[in-house]
Scaffold this motif. Structure first.
Motif, PDB file in Angstrom:
ATOM      1  N   TYR A 279       0.824  -1.215   0.000  1.00 25.60           N
ATOM      2  CA  TYR A 279       0.000   0.000   0.000  1.00 25.60           C
ATOM      3  C   TYR A 279       0.860   1.268   0.000  1.00 25.60           C
ATOM      4  O   TYR A 279       0.568   2.216   0.713  1.00 25.60           O
ATOM      5  N   SER A 280       1.914   1.277  -0.809  1.00 29.98           N
ATOM      6  CA  SER A 280       2.812   2.427  -0.840  1.00 29.98           C
ATOM      7  C   SER A 280       2.918   3.061  -2.223  1.00 29.98           C
ATOM      8  O   SER A 280       3.868   3.781  -2.510  1.00 29.98           O
ATOM      9  N   LYS A 281       1.953   2.783  -3.087  1.00 34.68           N
ATOM     10  CA  LYS A 281       1.985   3.381  -4.417  1.00 34.68           C
ATOM     11  C   LYS A 281       1.916   4.903  -4.300  1.00 34.68           C
ATOM     12  O   LYS A 281       1.085   5.451  -3.586  1.00 34.68           O
ATOM     13  N   GLY A 282       2.811   5.574  -5.003  1.00 37.89           N
ATOM     14  CA  GLY A 282       2.833   7.031  -4.989  1.00 37.89           C
ATOM     15  C   GLY A 282       3.656   7.634  -3.870  1.00 37.89           C
ATOM     16  O   GLY A 282       3.858   8.846  -3.841  1.00 37.89           O
ATOM     17  N   SER A 291       5.500  -3.687  -3.843  1.00 38.59           N
ATOM     18  CA  SER A 291       4.514  -4.087  -4.830  1.00 38.59           C
ATOM     19  C   SER A 291       3.360  -3.097  -4.774  1.00 38.59           C
ATOM     20  O   SER A 291       3.478  -2.021  -4.173  1.00 38.59           O
ATOM     21  N   ASP A 292       2.253  -3.430  -5.409  1.00 38.35           N
ATOM     22  CA  ASP A 292       1.095  -2.532  -5.454  1.00 38.35           C
ATOM     23  C   ASP A 292      -0.150  -3.387  -5.362  1.00 38.35           C
ATOM     24  O   ASP A 292      -0.338  -4.317  -6.142  1.00 38.35           O
ATOM     25  N   ASN A 294      -3.090  -2.770  -6.238  1.00 34.97           N
ATOM     26  CA  ASN A 294      -3.888  -2.728  -7.467  1.00 34.97           C
ATOM     27  C   ASN A 294      -3.341  -3.713  -8.502  1.00 34.97           C
ATOM     28  O   ASN A 294      -4.100  -4.311  -9.271  1.00 34.97           O
ATOM     29  N   TYR A 295      -2.023  -3.852  -8.536  1.00 27.28           N
ATOM     30  CA  TYR A 295      -1.386  -4.826  -9.420  1.00 27.28           C
ATOM     31  C   TYR A 295      -1.796  -6.242  -9.007  1.00 27.28           C
ATOM     32  O   TYR A 295      -2.083  -7.095  -9.852  1.00 27.28           O
ATOM     33  N   LYS A 615       6.574   8.590 -15.618  1.00 28.84           N
ATOM     34  CA  LYS A 615       5.350   8.657 -14.824  1.00 28.84           C
ATOM     35  C   LYS A 615       5.246  10.007 -14.113  1.00 28.84           C
ATOM     36  O   LYS A 615       4.222  10.308 -13.521  1.00 28.84           O
ATOM     37  N   GLU A 676       7.781  -2.507 -14.045  1.00 32.41           N
ATOM     38  CA  GLU A 676       6.466  -2.981 -13.621  1.00 32.41           C
ATOM     39  C   GLU A 676       5.512  -3.063 -14.811  1.00 32.41           C
ATOM     40  O   GLU A 676       4.782  -4.046 -14.977  1.00 32.41           O
ATOM     41  N   ASP A 760      -2.179   7.013 -14.809  1.00 28.97           N
ATOM     42  CA  ASP A 760      -0.946   7.077 -14.022  1.00 28.97           C
ATOM     43  C   ASP A 760       0.216   7.659 -14.825  1.00 28.97           C
ATOM     44  O   ASP A 760       1.277   7.925 -14.261  1.00 28.97           O
TER      45      ASP A 760
END
Length: 806
Positions: A279-282, A291-292, A294-295, A615, A676, A760
């Motif tokens: 839970y560290s996307k962004g 990881s993500d 959402n992925y 990105k 990714e 994104d």
């Protein structure tokens, strides 16, 4: 009873070999896909839960609200953590970390040894580290291991690398070189296979040492220097959300003056350590690989669709052949079998087949595991396949698949009235029913949607790779200087490298192109409000840097060796300050910090170049003259890289015999920025292909049945003069109609989903209409190939054979 069910189920599977084989192959392929994805997904969970009281340990997040677009960072200002411990009684313990990231690893050697290593994953940590993260020790004790100055603890892996099987405890190491060289005493060795963690340290150096650790302990500013990772451990029963609500007042109490001086606001948040990996996307300034979620969800949805496609095959083939079993059902009901018994019988057949496919899928997945690891970069071990969670998931998957695939056929078939069947007056005709058509449409929707998505993902990855980065990454090699001695010898090394055959340009910089630049300055125009600053990233380069990397100069001149306050800026910088390009040269930028004022004079403006991933939009950048850079950047004019690198290493060793020769190809580093997306693209291609394969198996089975069902009709048509083309058209037209319906449904769905995914990317492709035409055309082609084979076979059959009993 169950033995009888098993016997009947086994006999029916043997009796209908083609249908059973198609169902078994489809379910097995689907289960292998699901099992591969589930194994990877399960491996992504459970990070950092092995630590005692892990549920009470949190990492602080920082959001610079105005000048950083609200993007969260994993870093905080150094004094924040210990100030929280003093102010909040619910905080039991705190610890700060400084990560020696890639490109900044310390040069480590055993004292009195000539061999030195740039060891990754090194940390500076407060003495409280092991009070939060209870790594088991195999040498020494965790308690007090980092209390004394110049203490270091090693991972078991690093200890074996440096000392073999000998004890490392109380031996000494040398870290760094020159004025910042430190002699360290090893106070412990910890197990580094303790469990999955976002930290994964190779060695930990006490903060209570010279150099960076000393500077961290001296910083008192609560607004700036957000490079320290701060962790807190709460007391039992403490409410993290209640604590988080008090952090705004805490910052105002300690940092109001500091924040006003730099002109931005700032917020602090808590993140549970067990959430960091997924839970560290962004969140910027991460350590290690994350990881993500959402992925993960995307992969699970993909696995679900593949398994549903396999289930649909089973349902279609079972309902299509319902008439074949009608007499059996009639006889069994006539002699006393009730509906529940028949439902259990038919469910038993489907569950038996599904569980059989699950058993087969386990060794097949083991065989495919090296390929899966290459595809996902998951590093999954064979033992992971036999984890109880995987085995339980496999059993559950097999059972549920069997129930889902067999429930509808079981209910329909068990509801047949025996009187009508035994009189021969029933014709279920489920093979051409609306349910079958709906399920076939669903298969095509999945296939067309996946094909469209694969095309769009591939387009975006290629667009990112081919987009002009603002510099020429081809044939660009970065050689790490690494030590103070090597940096101070930059001019001599540069001159030496220029004489190497195959080298056209040599320059230096503190960061190689594509390496993330963390450092930034708060700047204003002369006379501007110091509280209203614009953040500008900065990098030190040598005068011929632009020529080496191929970045264009829009106006002005390049840097010179005697420049001090003279700087280059990119176009994004003058745009941020609303400075016209023709007036940029000679303009001044001001930094005001803690009462001190520094002035920078713009002598040139470069074109925008991407010093981070695509990105992110190009941010303001300032380049100053660096006489002691951290990297040598050279341009090669040869394809004989093996000889070139050998000659460069030889030249390096003559000047730095005790320092490793470390290099990287810039284009390879740029590729890593999109790892990714490339991984998702490859996974999508592979599993889309398998989903299509399963769909084609189902179509093959259906057309085989339809051709058999219409055998006499085809014979009559041929006797009356129908051509092969007429017969093939008869058998294929219904399937092509279903493809058309699926195309209409799948295209807008795929467009919507991929538009969300593309959000994104600030530099993204436009989804073109022809993408969906290609996907639909591909589906039509596969349908014609799959259905057409059996249709032609039926069309060219001798009609006499099908009509001789009439």
């Amino acid at each position: 009873m169950f033995k009888n069910y098993f016997k009947i189920a086994w006999r029916n599977l043997q009796k209908n070999k083609l249908q059973s084989s198609i169902n078994l192959l489809g379910l097995t392929v689907g289960t292998v896909c699901c099992l591969s994805i589930l194994t990877y997904v399960i491996a992504q969970f459970g990070y950092d839960k092995q630590f005692e009281d892990a549920s009470s340990i949190y990492r602080l997040k920082t959001v610079i609200d105005e000048n950083d677009n609200g993007n969260p960072s994993a870093g905080t200002s150094p004094p924040i953590a210990f100030a929280m411990k003093e102010d909040f009684p619910e905080v039991a313990e705190v610890c700060r970390l400084v990560y020696f990231g890639e490109g900044n690893e310390g040069l480590l050697r055993v004292t009195n040894s000539d061999e030195a290593y740039y060891e990754p994953r090194g940390y500076l940590a407060d003495s409280t580290f092991f009070k939060l993260f209870d790594y088991p020790f195999i040498e020494g004790k965790a308690e007090g291991a980092l209390n004394r100055p110049n203490s270091i603890v090693l991972s078991e892996t690093l200890s074996k690398k440096l000392f073999g099987n000998k004890k490392a405890l109380n031996k000494t190491l040398t870290l760094g070189s020159g004025e910042e060289q430190q002699t360290l005493t090893i106070k412990g060795v910890f197990k580094d296979d303790f469990g999955k963690t976002h930290l994964n340290p190779n060695y930990i150096l006490t903060m209570n040492s010279g150099g960076t650790g000393e500077r961290v302990m001296e910083i008192e500013n609560f607004a700036t220097q957000n490079f320290v990772l701060s962790y807190i451990k709460l007391k039992s029963g403490a409410n993290p959300r209640h604590l988080e609500s008090k952090l705004s007042g805490f910052l105002q109490k300690h940092g109001a003056k500091d924040l006003a001086a730099v002109g931005f606001s700032k917020s602090l948040y808590l993140q549970k350590i067990s959430d960091i990996h997924l839970y560290s996307k962004g969140i910027r300034n991460q350590i290690g690989t994350i990881s993500d979620i959402n992925y993960i969800y995307t992969l699970l949805i993909l696995a679900l669709f593949i398994q549903l496609v396999a289930c649909i095959n089973f349902i279609n083939l079972s309902t299509a052949r319902a008439n074949k079993r009608a007499k059996e059902i009639g006889v069994r009901k006539a002699i006393g079998a009730d509906k529940g018994t028949l439902v259990r019988q038919f469910l038993g057949e489907s569950v038996l087949l599904s569980l059989f496919s699950s058993v087969i899928s386990l060794p097949l997945t083991a065989l495919a595991l090296p390929f899966v690891n290459t595809l996902t970069e998951g590093g999954i071990s064979y033992s992971a396949l036999f984890d109880w969670k995987i085995l339980a998931a496999l059993l559950t998957l097999g059972t549920l698949t069997g129930i889902i695939a067999g429930l509808y056929p079981a209910i329909i078939l068990s509801g047949i009235k025996p009187v009508k069947v035994l009189k021969g007056s029933i014709n279920l005709n489920l093979g051409s029913g609306n349910l079958r058509k709906t399920l076939v449409v669903f298969q095509f929707v999945v296939s067309i949607g996946l094909i469209s998505s694969v095309i769009i993902i591939t387009q975006q990855v290629k667009h990112s790779q081919k987009m002009d980065m603002g510099y020429n990454q081809d044939n660009l090699i970065a050689v790490r200087l690494g030590t103070q001695q090597a940096s101070e010898s930059f001019q001599a090394i540069q001159s030496k490298f220029k004489t190497v055959n195959g080298v056209s340009e040599v320059s230096g910089s503190n960061h190689y192109p594509s390496e993330f630049i963390l450092g930034d300055l708060g700047l204003t125009l002369p006379g501007g409000n110091p509280a209203d600053q614009t953040l500008v990233h900065y990098d030190g380069v040598s005068p011929n840097y632009l020529k080496t990397v191929g970045t264009s100069l829009l106006t002005g001149r390049t840097l010179r060796t005697n420049d001090s306050i003279q700087v280059l800026v990119n176009k994004a910088t003058i745009d941020a300050f609303n400075i016209p390009l023709d007036k940029a040269v000679g303009s001044k930028l001001i930094q005001t910090y803690e009462g001190e004022v520094d002035e920078f004079e713009i002598v040139g403006v470069t074109d925008n170049y991407h010093f981070a991933s695509l990105k992110e939009e190009v941010a303001p950048m300032l380049l100053f003259n660096e006489i002691w850079p951290g990297w040598i950047i050279l341009k090669a004019e040869t394809q004989e890289y093996e000889a070139l690198l050998s000659n460069l290493e030889g030249s390096w060793k003559t000047m730095n015999p005790n320092t490793p020769f470390v290099y990287t190809f810039v284009d390879k580093e740029v590729e890593k920025l999109y790892a990714e997306e490339k991984r998702l693209g490859k996974i999508s291609v592979v599993f889309t292909s398998l989903a299509i394969l399963i769909s084609c198996l189902g179509l093959f089975g259906l057309i085989s049945f339809v051709a058999e069902q219409k055998k006499k009709e085809i014979g009559i048509r041929k006797v009356l003069g129908a051509s092969v083309q007429n017969v093939v058209r008869l058998l294929t037209k219904d399937f092509l109609k279903l493809v058309g319906i699926a195309f209409v449904i799948a295209s807008p769905l795929a467009y919507y989903v991929m538009q969300k995914w593309l959000q994104d990317f600030p530099y993204r492709i436009t989804i073109e209409w022809w993408v969906f035409i290609i996907a639909g055309g591909f589906a039509v082609t596969l349908t014609l190939l799959t259905v057409g084979f059996q249709a032609i076979k039926a069309a060219i059959a001798n009609p006499v054979k099908s009509l001789r009993t009439e």
